[in-house]
Write a protein that holds these residues in place. Structure first.
Motif, PDB file in Angstrom:
ATOM      1  N   MET A 291       0.856  -1.183   0.000  1.00 33.39           N
ATOM      2  CA  MET A 291       0.000   0.000   0.000  1.00 33.39           C
ATOM      3  C   MET A 291       0.889   1.229   0.000  1.00 33.39           C
ATOM      4  SD  MET A 291      -3.190  -0.936   0.053  1.00 33.39           S
ATOM      5  CE  MET A 291      -4.148   0.419   0.752  1.00 33.39           C
TER       6      MET A 291
ATOM      7  N   THR B 195      -8.849   6.788   2.637  1.00 38.46           N
ATOM      8  CA  THR B 195      -7.424   6.442   2.598  1.00 38.46           C
ATOM      9  C   THR B 195      -6.550   7.635   2.190  1.00 38.46           C
ATOM     10  OG1 THR B 195      -7.702   5.595   0.357  1.00 38.46           O
ATOM     11  CG2 THR B 195      -7.818   3.993   2.141  1.00 38.46           C
ATOM     12  N   GLU B 196      -6.947   8.348   1.127  1.00 40.51           N
ATOM     13  CA  GLU B 196      -6.073   9.437   0.671  1.00 40.51           C
ATOM     14  C   GLU B 196      -6.380  10.713   1.456  1.00 40.51           C
ATOM     15  OE1 GLU B 196      -6.096   9.439  -3.742  1.00 40.51           O
ATOM     16  OE2 GLU B 196      -7.028   7.488  -3.468  1.00 40.51           O
TER      17      GLU B 196
ATOM     18  N   LYS C   3       1.354   7.635   1.411  1.00 37.12           N
ATOM     19  CA  LYS C   3       0.797   6.568   2.231  1.00 37.12           C
ATOM     20  C   LYS C   3       0.766   7.011   3.691  1.00 37.12           C
ATOM     21  CE  LYS C   3       1.699   1.889   3.744  1.00 37.12           C
ATOM     22  NZ  LYS C   3       2.738   0.849   3.862  1.00 37.12           N
TER      23      LYS C   3
ATOM     24  N   MET D 226      -2.267   3.911   9.107  1.00 38.02           N
ATOM     25  CA  MET D 226      -3.694   3.903   9.422  1.00 38.02           C
ATOM     26  C   MET D 226      -3.994   3.352  10.822  1.00 38.02           C
ATOM     27  SD  MET D 226      -5.114   5.366   6.856  1.00 38.02           S
ATOM     28  CE  MET D 226      -6.875   4.970   6.892  1.00 38.02           C
TER      29      MET D 226
END
Lengths: 346, 346, 346, 346
Positions: free
Chosen positions: B272, D245-246, D279, D282
């Motif tokens: 990712m 995510t972004e 990235k 998370m």
């Protein structure tokens, strides 16, 4: 009611959390082959006994119901033993690997008078329940098509391909929402990572009328998409599960040929009306589903996602695998248990 | 260079505007059957003569090049007459109704030494040109799949179905971007508004390797989607033409099986990484295309979207129609002119 | 009706295109200081005479109306001369540099019986007109706030700062939609590129009741945002001009305190209802505005964006500049022409 | 390490879950005034003792650290007693109601050699940590502005207004990311639901250079927005916390005046480059924060969000309240502890 959970891998923790919070349920024991997983379960829920042996659940006379969150190929054997031991069963989707296995479990549960329920989580979401109401009210008019996209980068599974993994969700939604039964299935796909394990696939369902359903499932997508389009003669729906709140949108849009006299004279009428996003019940679907399982057991109700609903999905998946092995040739769906029972259910 | 435009319907005004602004081009005459359309053209561009008779362009010795924006079934006849009259031809997509027609035009243009170009607008966009560079640089690694969605509520066409209308765009993108040639085609679809005119369809292209391409085209969608996903072993691309600026996104994401010893031991490695959206040339594609047409005529260059590129798309469309008429059976794509010429082109 | 256009820079081409297509309008002449711009206008519209001298329009007795798309500091002088020469005037926003200038033009037009209209384009959009209907119908209940964001990377202007450039749009929307009049203004901002020219700014309008309006304008934003939030006691609206079709969304959401007995006992009631996106008229606003200008001249109507509406915006901008120069101190808005006339208008 | 948690309301369950999962931490007791909340805590974590009396934590010699998730007005008294009892303290944001209270706690912790940490959750997110790296590397060039929007429909608080509730988050982000110190604050706002309790507000921070920071906070927004724009001379960042995510996008875009000779001759250079979304880690921020708290205690480290960081936010909030009470007048921020200590920290 005492419950045993077999399988504490990817989905198991969600089941345990929700079962734990369900009124009237006590999770007595959780079984997983991995010691690390057992420790994780134990740490979070010290009151739940853990074990590496499924027999400790299946043979425990105190346990009323068994929840199965194990690889698909184990579903039939474990569910069968649980039913034979007089326990109600709540099994992960897809219900079994074959139609035959599913039919055997349905028959067994029926003879024993036990509840057999499949975890078709999505049909318990507020979004899908709301769409069901909209379709049943006739708001969409005649149904034209159902288009589904469910793609993501993994999570990878080794026991089943991307169709059995992801399309199972959308097939459960389709068969719940659309009253017509598919007549045949064709499937195309390709494997890129593990030889023989399809990771990108397209499924088409054919119906007696002009309705068509298509499913794109993909474990190799850089972005996560979970979207259904449902087209009707009066209105159309977009269900976007990645939206935080406005998951369902109803478009008062359509198209009709008003009159036609040769290709230059045809008059097409576009209707571009309002868009409406109904309020959706945002409670966790799995929580409602656990309550529904308990309610069905206690009050001898037929679960919304009973064995027959599980079988309907497995029947399509099985045919899809045959089509895939035959270069996408259409595979006719046999009838039988499915149509009989589903009419009984409604 | 003097140009004549035949057809001032849906796309014609865009062509006229861009031709009018192209350096070195004078649009001498514009032909349309409809008096209202002729008045509209005339009002906007008083210097352009209008007429209802295509012959006034085809037989005008002052006109060097003809631009065709008429219904598809007229393309072959009009283009043939234009080429026979010694005029260069720029024709709307899809180029012709059949492979045979396309091959005849290619041969005729070649013998006459004239430029034959097809309006594959999308391959002139900054987005597609940038993706071409990215793929040619090997940034995506081995290509896995090409998934395309092009859906909208109309605009409706009566002369061709939704595959010939919309998939023509994505097939021009695919054949431009991906060097491998498809081996067979299967298509599924359904008609809901005009009997016999498919308005929702799914197309799959099969290749010699594991690469797979799929196309969803739909005139009955409540929302407008124009999206391509391109998966590769190293990176993946999302091309979303509805985005205003960040139309192309390159995802440094992937998946690999690191080692496998039975289904419980397989280790999958998810990568990712960052997402990168390259700056895109935002100039109007049709403007660049008009300049390219002039440049190809003047300097005897082979257009990027020459007759052979147009034929490649028509060949797939023709096969798709056959598949559609045969319940989605795979139709093998014949080779021939396409593969030979395309290697010559590059 | 014969029209002269002065200024063919950034916005001029849009005006020329729309005026050219307006029924009953003939654009006789277009003036711009730049020879390149004149050539561009001439190439696109050969029937329009071009010139570098505004006098050729102002002194032309055949010309009935003048359209001004020049830098703001020229608006007053050019409009004044046009009105004195008996010509109707359509002037770009902001109308003038000062309240005094605006008032002079309004008085002059009134005395001469001429139409004076300001190009507040946004109030002619389907989106804003629909919101006006919604607010007038009382659907939002009591109005709570108006929040506006209009940010982008340029386009840069040298003659006026970002408040005069961008907030002028949102102030025209606010003053059109909201019946209450602001009492004072405060503005904060900062300059980063050209010393003294504010490129990031925040404006707050204060009202007699609890209603509050805020505006964020920014020439240095990496992304383009054009969004208004309008909060009311019954419903709330989001107007997102970057959406292609669903530009207006009405949220049936709200919050109320049901009862309160100390901070721990207060009960807040959240109402989370449906979201509704009304169909919007998608015709080009500037086209409707040009038609409205002609209609107002022909039928002696008061334009929706008349001089008084232009003045209301200039009055706020002028006060904002004073606040900006005084560290954001609140500047009271004088009344006068504005309140009188606006009540007359409605 | 044994921990006691006081407060199991809105945020408490998240704290309990994360503390429970933190290695080396045992949550011994959880206190809440509400019997229902205690039952909820107990049901989920049977190993945690529950009580309605904070003294049972504050006077328990076995408890090493106290975590406070109570209303803000109780923070000072509870934290003071905990520190006096020799316990480390982790307190919800905002740290206290006044600068004076915060300074007293900082001094007390210092004298006792105890860890005092404030729950500035956002600065532990992968997104904010990544932005910190980007800014520290100089990738953005000179910083121009920080614009923040944090709006939602509730959740409503009765003990503090929307500035103290929501802006506290963004102020913690700003003071973490931007090395310069604000010199003054102005705040505008309005109350619509509970008289005296501002529910829509705008905050501006002024700096010695041209850098400007603005914050829009709102409990009455129909939509949830959490977005920061950070503009710099070289690049700009959009941090959108609602993206899955972004969340962070770096825009290689900018604007410069290349040369200027009068307003018509100025040449502005727009740089429109690539967009890059790095990235992001998370992992749950609160989990990392709990680990950090333990690490700081064990290894006598200064927490990233220590009392001084908490004070910096309280100082701005306190000034904002004064500005709000004075019609938005600028309130100068006193220096003192903040600047001294923060330089020591880095």
């Amino acid at each position: 009611m005492k419950v045993g959970l077999i399988g504490y891998g990817y989905w198991g923790p969600n089941l345990l959390r929700n079962l734990h919070e369900t009124n009237g349920v006590e999770v007595k024991r959780c079984v997983d082959l991995s010691p690390e997983r057992r420790t994780a379960a134990s740490k979070r829920y010290p009151s739940v006994e853990v074990s590496g042996d499924a027999d400790e659940i299946l043979s425990d006379p105190q346990i009323d119901a068994v929840v199965l969150a194990t690889p698909v190929f184990t579903h039939h054997a474990l569910a069968k033993r649980a039913l034979q031991a007089g326990k109600h069963v709540f099994v992960e989707k897809p219900m079994t690997r074959t139609v035959e296995e599913a039919e055997e479990l349905i028959g067994l549960a029926e003879r024993k008078g036990l509840t057999l329920m499949v975890d078709h989580t999505f049909i318990y979401t507020g979004a899908v329940r709301r769409m069901k109401e909209i379709i049943e009210a006739g708001d969409l008019g005649e149904l034209y098509y159902f288009d589904s996209v469910r793609v993501n980068l993994g999570p990878w599974r080794h026991d089943i391909d991307v169709i059995w993994d992801l399309a199972a969700h959308d097939l459960s939604i389709l068969t719940y929402l659309v009253p017509d039964k598919p007549q045949s299935v064709s499937a195309e796909g390709s494997d890129h990572i593990e030889p023989g394990l399809v990771d990108v696939a397209y499924l088409t369902l054919h119906f007696a009328n002009n309705f068509i359903a298509n499913f794109h499932v993909n474990w190799l997508s850089p972005v996560k998409v979970r979207q259904n389009l449902i087209g009707g003669s009066r209105r159309m729906v977009v269900y976007d599960d990645m939206e935080l709140t406005e998951k369902v949108r109803v478009y008062d849009r359509g198209i009709q040929v008003k009159s036609q006299e040769g290709i230059y004279k045809a008059l097409v009428d576009y209707r571009m009306g309002d868009v409406w996003s109904p309020k959706i019940d945002m409670r966790e679907a799995l929580s409602l589903e656990c309550e529904h399982f308990v309610d069905c057991i206690r009050n001898s109700k037929v679960p919304r996602s009973d064995g027959v609903a599980g079988l309907a999905v497995v029947r399509i998946l099985e045919a899809a695998s045959i089509s895939l092995a035959n270069n996408g040739a259409r595979v006719v769906l046999s009838r039988g248990l499915q149509s009989d029972a589903s009419s009984a259910r409604s």
